[in-house]
Design a protein around this motif. Structure first.
Motif, PDB file in Angstrom:
ATOM      1  N   GLU A 105      51.360  37.376  38.874  1.00 34.06           N
ATOM      2  CA  GLU A 105      50.820  38.734  38.256  1.00 34.06           C
ATOM      3  C   GLU A 105      50.845  38.314  36.697  1.00 34.06           C
ATOM      4  N   ALA A 106      51.482  37.256  36.380  1.00 32.12           N
ATOM      5  CA  ALA A 106      51.562  36.854  34.831  1.00 32.12           C
ATOM      6  C   ALA A 106      50.538  36.141  34.451  1.00 32.12           C
ATOM      7  N   LEU A 107      49.993  35.510  35.431  1.00 28.92           N
ATOM      8  CA  LEU A 107      48.674  34.652  35.438  1.00 28.92           C
ATOM      9  C   LEU A 107      47.673  35.492  35.317  1.00 28.92           C
ATOM     10  N   HIS A 108      47.532  36.678  35.919  1.00 31.90           N
ATOM     11  CA  HIS A 108      46.612  37.397  35.936  1.00 31.90           C
ATOM     12  C   HIS A 108      46.472  38.409  34.513  1.00 31.90           C
ATOM     13  N   ARG A 109      47.766  38.612  34.172  1.00 36.52           N
ATOM     14  CA  ARG A 109      47.986  39.189  32.941  1.00 36.52           C
ATOM     15  C   ARG A 109      47.544  38.214  31.703  1.00 36.52           C
ATOM     16  N   MET A 110      47.810  37.201  31.681  1.00 36.94           N
ATOM     17  CA  MET A 110      47.400  36.146  30.771  1.00 36.94           C
ATOM     18  C   MET A 110      45.803  35.833  30.620  1.00 36.94           C
ATOM     19  N   THR A 111      45.242  35.937  31.922  1.00 38.18           N
ATOM     20  CA  THR A 111      43.915  35.616  32.077  1.00 38.18           C
ATOM     21  C   THR A 111      43.354  36.779  31.364  1.00 38.18           C
ATOM     22  N   GLY A 112      43.698  38.057  31.441  1.00 39.30           N
ATOM     23  CA  GLY A 112      42.955  39.057  30.615  1.00 39.30           C
ATOM     24  C   GLY A 112      43.105  39.150  29.304  1.00 39.30           C
ATOM     25  N   LEU A 113      44.290  38.627  28.710  1.00 34.18           N
ATOM     26  CA  LEU A 113      44.612  38.533  27.369  1.00 34.18           C
ATOM     27  C   LEU A 113      43.811  37.437  26.686  1.00 34.18           C
ATOM     28  N   LEU A 114      43.664  36.320  27.280  1.00 33.75           N
ATOM     29  CA  LEU A 114      42.607  35.208  26.904  1.00 33.75           C
ATOM     30  C   LEU A 114      41.278  35.434  26.951  1.00 33.75           C
ATOM     31  N   LEU A 115      40.923  36.365  27.901  1.00 33.60           N
ATOM     32  CA  LEU A 115      39.436  36.466  27.952  1.00 33.60           C
ATOM     33  C   LEU A 115      39.181  37.656  26.649  1.00 33.60           C
ATOM     34  N   ALA A 116      40.143  38.683  26.527  1.00 34.03           N
ATOM     35  CA  ALA A 116      39.790  39.632  25.446  1.00 34.03           C
ATOM     36  C   ALA A 116      39.906  39.043  24.045  1.00 34.03           C
ATOM     37  N   GLU A 117      40.659  37.733  23.729  1.00 31.64           N
ATOM     38  CA  GLU A 117      40.198  37.023  22.531  1.00 31.64           C
ATOM     39  C   GLU A 117      39.089  37.171  21.845  1.00 31.64           C
ATOM     40  N   ALA A 118      38.163  36.927  23.018  1.00 36.18           N
ATOM     41  CA  ALA A 118      36.637  36.823  22.595  1.00 36.18           C
ATOM     42  C   ALA A 118      35.708  37.732  23.043  1.00 36.18           C
ATOM     43  N   ALA A 119      36.028  38.550  23.820  1.00 33.54           N
ATOM     44  CA  ALA A 119      35.319  39.527  24.708  1.00 33.54           C
ATOM     45  C   ALA A 119      35.376  40.980  23.890  1.00 33.54           C
ATOM     46  N   PRO A 120      34.086  41.606  23.871  1.00 32.47           N
ATOM     47  CA  PRO A 120      34.167  42.934  23.332  1.00 32.47           C
ATOM     48  C   PRO A 120      34.973  43.944  24.049  1.00 32.47           C
ATOM     49  N   SER A 121      35.070  45.246  24.013  1.00 32.43           N
ATOM     50  CA  SER A 121      35.483  46.250  24.664  1.00 32.43           C
ATOM     51  C   SER A 121      34.976  46.519  25.779  1.00 32.43           C
ATOM     52  N   ASP A 122      33.575  46.351  25.641  1.00 34.92           N
ATOM     53  CA  ASP A 122      32.572  46.604  26.807  1.00 34.92           C
ATOM     54  C   ASP A 122      32.073  45.531  27.399  1.00 34.92           C
ATOM     55  N   ALA A 123      32.789  44.543  27.631  1.00 36.96           N
ATOM     56  CA  ALA A 123      32.695  43.490  28.162  1.00 36.96           C
ATOM     57  C   ALA A 123      32.126  43.352  29.660  1.00 36.96           C
ATOM     58  N   THR A 124      31.173  42.586  30.049  1.00 34.82           N
ATOM     59  CA  THR A 124      30.853  42.526  31.282  1.00 34.82           C
ATOM     60  C   THR A 124      31.400  40.843  31.771  1.00 34.82           C
ATOM     61  N   VAL A 125      32.286  40.963  32.939  1.00 35.78           N
ATOM     62  CA  VAL A 125      32.856  39.652  33.228  1.00 35.78           C
ATOM     63  C   VAL A 125      32.590  39.278  34.504  1.00 35.78           C
ATOM     64  N   LEU A 126      32.365  37.732  34.642  1.00 36.18           N
ATOM     65  CA  LEU A 126      31.855  37.084  35.700  1.00 36.18           C
ATOM     66  C   LEU A 126      33.152  36.681  36.597  1.00 36.18           C
ATOM     67  N   VAL A 127      33.449  37.136  37.559  1.00 37.78           N
ATOM     68  CA  VAL A 127      34.702  36.671  38.447  1.00 37.78           C
ATOM     69  C   VAL A 127      34.327  36.039  39.576  1.00 37.78           C
ATOM     70  N   LEU A 128      34.347  34.479  39.400  1.00 41.11           N
ATOM     71  CA  LEU A 128      33.863  33.689  40.742  1.00 41.11           C
ATOM     72  C   LEU A 128      35.210  33.798  41.511  1.00 41.11           C
ATOM     73  N   GLY A 129      35.094  33.938  42.876  1.00 40.74           N
ATOM     74  CA  GLY A 129      36.167  33.812  43.879  1.00 40.74           C
ATOM     75  C   GLY A 129      36.788  34.910  43.940  1.00 40.74           C
ATOM     76  N   ALA A 130      36.311  36.185  44.138  1.00 45.01           N
ATOM     77  CA  ALA A 130      36.605  37.308  43.533  1.00 45.01           C
ATOM     78  C   ALA A 130      37.153  38.172  44.889  1.00 45.01           C
ATOM     79  N   GLY A 131      37.075  37.448  46.037  1.00 48.28           N
ATOM     80  CA  GLY A 131      37.541  38.129  47.197  1.00 48.28           C
ATOM     81  C   GLY A 131      39.017  38.309  47.335  1.00 48.28           C
TER      82      GLY A 131
END
Length: 235
Positions: free
Chosen positions: A37-63
């Motif tokens: 769960e912390a990995l997921h939270r950190m992932t979102g925070l790291l992406l948000a450092e450079a992504a806009p509030s209306d970002a489109t995100v590619l998630v590979l291995g999304a199953g």
């Protein structure tokens, strides 16, 4: 020529298309991956450092949908394209996401089936360890090609020392964690054997080199938990 390792990996991957196995999947990563769960939270925070509030995100291995759900809940303005080769796992993702699916497009396939983008960010969690080195590098390059300049990419997967004198020690630690979390010990030993025989596990040094060769020259470690590592890099 098909080797025993190839056959083992094929059987391992086939479980992601087995409805009964997929139905049991949800609890597996939480027990086997420390701090998921912390990995997921950190992932979102790291992406948000450079992504806009209306970002489109590619998630590979999304199953399975767990990282999609975590990021969608944390970022109500983001939209997602989730890609996975296993249809049953994508069905599970739909169930996990529920009403959040209105912001998610799911694609069955590999990176070659992903839209061209450009995307504002990308992730590949608990997935690259299924790919051999050459295909892993190619996949990383294809992710990089689909990103806007400066976009963040987070990858996390099995990565631990592969020297003969160390590998079994780390595999024992991999198994010790879910056992301590209450998983059935027979299931744990089967999982250890499957990981030992089936995953394309590399050393952290090689994994980081692959990310850099794939176009993420600033790839940096941010997560380490027994046999798991996570990196962030930018296009």
């Amino acid at each position: 020529m098909t080797t025993d390792a190839d056959k083992g990996q094929e059987a391992f991957l086939a479980s992601f298309e087995d409805p009964a196995a997929v139905a049991r999947y949800a609890e597996g990563p939480r027990r086997f991956v420390p701090g998921l769960e912390a990995l997921h939270r950190m992932t979102g925070l790291l992406l948000a450092e450079a992504a806009p509030s209306d970002a489109t995100v590619l998630v590979l291995g999304a199953g399975g949908g767990s990282e999609l759900k975590a990021m969608a809940e944390a970022q109500p303005g983001w939209r997602f394209v989730g890609v996975d080769p296993a249809g049953e796992m994508l069905k599970l993702a739909e169930r996990v996401l529920g009403p959040l699916m209105e912001r998610v497009t799911l694609v069955q396939g590999t990176i070659d089936d992903a839209p061209e983008g450009p995307f504002d960010a990308a992730t590949c969690l608990l997935t690259l360890h299924f790919l051999a080195a050459a295909e892993r590098t190619r996949t990383v390059r294809e992710i990089r090609r689909r990103l806007r300049p400066g976009a963040a990419f987070v990858a996390a997967h099995a990565s631990f020392p592969q020297d003969a004198t160390e590998r079994d020690v780390w595999l024992d630690r991999y198994a010790a964690y879910p056992a301590a979390m209450g998983a059935d010990r027979n299931d744990v030993q089967k999982a250890r054997a499957a990981v030992a025989a089936s995953l394309n596990s590399f050393s952290p040094e090689l994994d980081e080199a692959i990310l850099r060769d794939g176009g993420f020259a600033d790839a940096a470690l941010f997560y380490a938990a027994f046999t798991w590592r996570g990196w962030v890099g930018h296009a």
